[in-house]
Design an enzyme around this catalytic site. Structure first.
Site, PDB file in Angstrom:
ATOM      1  N   SER A 191      67.468  36.195   8.671  1.00  0.00           N
ATOM      2  CA  SER A 191      68.090  35.302   7.707  1.00  0.00           C
ATOM      3  C   SER A 191      67.176  35.122   6.492  1.00  0.00           C
ATOM      4  O   SER A 191      66.816  36.103   5.854  1.00  0.00           O
ATOM      5  CB  SER A 191      68.447  33.977   8.370  1.00  0.00           C
ATOM      6  OG  SER A 191      69.277  33.202   7.542  1.00  0.00           O
TER       7      SER A 191
ATOM      8  N   ASP B 166      78.972  38.724   7.751  1.00  0.00           N
ATOM      9  CA  ASP B 166      77.883  37.777   7.988  1.00  0.00           C
ATOM     10  C   ASP B 166      78.366  36.346   7.778  1.00  0.00           C
ATOM     11  O   ASP B 166      78.889  36.006   6.708  1.00  0.00           O
ATOM     12  CB  ASP B 166      76.726  38.087   7.049  1.00  0.00           C
ATOM     13  CG  ASP B 166      75.524  37.232   7.324  1.00  0.00           C
ATOM     14  OD1 ASP B 166      75.497  36.093   6.802  1.00  0.00           O
ATOM     15  OD2 ASP B 166      74.630  37.667   8.064  1.00  0.00           O
TER      16      ASP B 166
ATOM     17  N   HIS C 242      75.504  35.959  12.614  1.00  0.00           N
ATOM     18  CA  HIS C 242      74.353  35.887  11.714  1.00  0.00           C
ATOM     19  C   HIS C 242      73.084  35.866  12.551  1.00  0.00           C
ATOM     20  O   HIS C 242      72.895  34.987  13.379  1.00  0.00           O
ATOM     21  CB  HIS C 242      74.440  34.624  10.847  1.00  0.00           C
ATOM     22  CG  HIS C 242      73.342  34.503   9.838  1.00  0.00           C
ATOM     23  ND1 HIS C 242      73.198  35.371   8.780  1.00  0.00           N
ATOM     24  CD2 HIS C 242      72.327  33.609   9.730  1.00  0.00           C
ATOM     25  CE1 HIS C 242      72.155  35.017   8.052  1.00  0.00           C
ATOM     26  NE2 HIS C 242      71.612  33.943   8.615  1.00  0.00           N
TER      27      HIS C 242
END
Length: 431
Positions: free
Chosen positions: A174, A272, A318
């Site tokens: 991330s 995502d 994600h």
């Protein structure tokens, strides 16, 4: 990346990648021990000391350094809100002496077949700046510092004192994935004189500067612009030369990637969930919302077309590498660990690499609808917590379930009752 993007789970599509830092019992075999930075002038947002977690492995010449993620803030209002909601992402005050290792830093070969023997280093995220900030003194009327980029460099300097040698793999998820792309070349230059080779893996850090769709959101470009100034961000110089008037564009993966010289493997879900949330599509239910999801997927797919080594499943999710399920994720039958192992052997130029036996460099899902990959993490209804039935999910974004059932010689009700494992192989040829 929007004005309303939070670091906690805003909706069922967000899967938080920030690891728990509670004082739960940690087995000695899979624990990482806290070490404070030798450079005490570098701190978390609130001025508390920065540090990292470390465990020495049996392979002294291979190091895995992991940058945690967890969103970011870009002005006083967003940072104050972040401090209220998730103070652990801005401070080290409650860091335990030991942390449980995430999947990619585990010493258990069953959980971590690739790097269980490596030296493991975890950098907790407490700077809220995508690991790009260089602001060590608070601005006037601002109690926050942003030293993410400086902390990465300082950790590498400390590791040299611990005997860092051989090869270092810089990995992040991330915001940490974006941080990997922003710091990989600087790490390679810093360690090259010491004979250390550097490669990098960016997990779910490939953000796009697409316009937000929600009425209460503003553009990701605007957020990046504010953050770049607020953090005193320092993206790679080569990228900023391309965008001299808009250096904040270098926080977006597809714009930064052409300037990264370090060997880089990009893992990115095509749908995502953080990107979708940034665009204002948080819990898609209507056909129009699912059309927006498809548009984002198409944009992500297109943005990866020049990436030399990439792994992109068609999932709404994600973050992968810190999670146990990373072992099961596959594209075209190739598991993620195998794809990474082949990539590592390629850039090493080792004698064990075989072009005929290894996985392709680019593994991008061929099917274009969300969750068509049977290895995708499961989606759950935010109201009930129950897994969303695949047939209902497909119908919600436009699949003619009745027509598909007729084409397969099934009753529509029978198809709706089928499990995910039964349904995916049947539907794949018809979608």
């Amino acid at each position: 990346m929007t004005a309303r993007l939070r670091t906690d789970c805003l909706a069922w599509t967000i899967l938080c990648i920030v690891l728990s830092v509670t004082s739960e019992s940690v087995s000695p075999r899979d624990s990482l021990r806290l070490t404070w930075l030798s450079n005490s002038s570098l701190t978390c947002n609130d001025g508390s000391p920065a540090g990292y977690y470390f465990r020495r492995g049996t392979n002294s010449r291979h190091w895995v350094v992991y940058l945690e993620g967890g969103g970011y803030c870009w002005d006083m209002a967003s940072c104050n809100a972040r401090r209220r909601r998730r103070p652990g992402l801005m401070s080290s005050i409650r860091w335990p002496k030991k942390r449980r290792a995430p999947a990619l830093l585990s010493a258990d070969p069953d959980s971590n077949p690739l790097w269980h023997k490596s030296n493991h280093v975890l950098l907790p995220y407490c700077t809220s700046d995508m690991w790009a900030g260089t602001r060590v003194e608070p601005r006037p009327n601002n109690s926050f510092t942003f030293a993410g980029r400086l902390i990465v460099h300082s950790v590498l300097t400390d590791l040299l004192q611990f005997g860092l040698e051989g090869r270092l793999l810089l990995v992040g998820s991330s915001a940490g994935g974006a941080g990997v792309m922003l710091n990989a070349d600087a790490a390679r230059r810093a360690l090259r004189p010491h004979g250390v080779r550097v490669a990098a893996i960016a997990d779910s850090g490939w953000f796009l500067d697409r316009p937000a769709k929600g009425r209460r959101s503003f553009s990701t470009d605007a957020v990046a612009r504010l953050g770049h100034s607020f953090w005193r961000g320092s993206p790679p110089t080569a990228c900023m030369r391309e965008y001299p008037d808009k250096p904040w564009l270098c926080y977006f993966g597809y714009r930064l990637y052409p300037h990264v010289r370090t060997p880089l493997f990009v893992f990115q879900y095509l749908f995502d969930s953080a990107q979708l949330t940034a665009e204002g599509v948080r819990a898609p239910r209507t056909r129009a919302q699912w059309d927006a999801v498809h548009q984002t997927g198409a944009a992500l797919r297109s943005s990866l077309k020049t990436v030399r080594a990439t792994f992109a499943p068609a999932c709404i999710a994600h973050g992968a590498l810190a999670r146990p399920e990373w072992l099961a994720i596959n594209v075209s039958g190739v598991p993620l660990p195998r794809a990474i192992a082949c990539w590592e052997r390629r850039f090493e130029g080792g004698t064990n690499y075989s072009r005929t036996r290894c996985a392709p460099r680019r593994l991008i899902e061929k099917c274009s609808w969300p969750q068509c990959n049977g290895s995708c993490p499961r989606l759950r209804d935010p109201r009930t917590g129950e897994e969303v039935a695949l047939a209902a999910l497909l119908q919600s974004f436009g699949l003619d379930v009745r027509g598909a059932a007729a084409a397969m010689g099934l009753d529509a009700r029978q198809l709706a009752r089928m499990s995910r494992a039964e349904l995916l192989p049947l539907l794949a040829p018809h979608t």
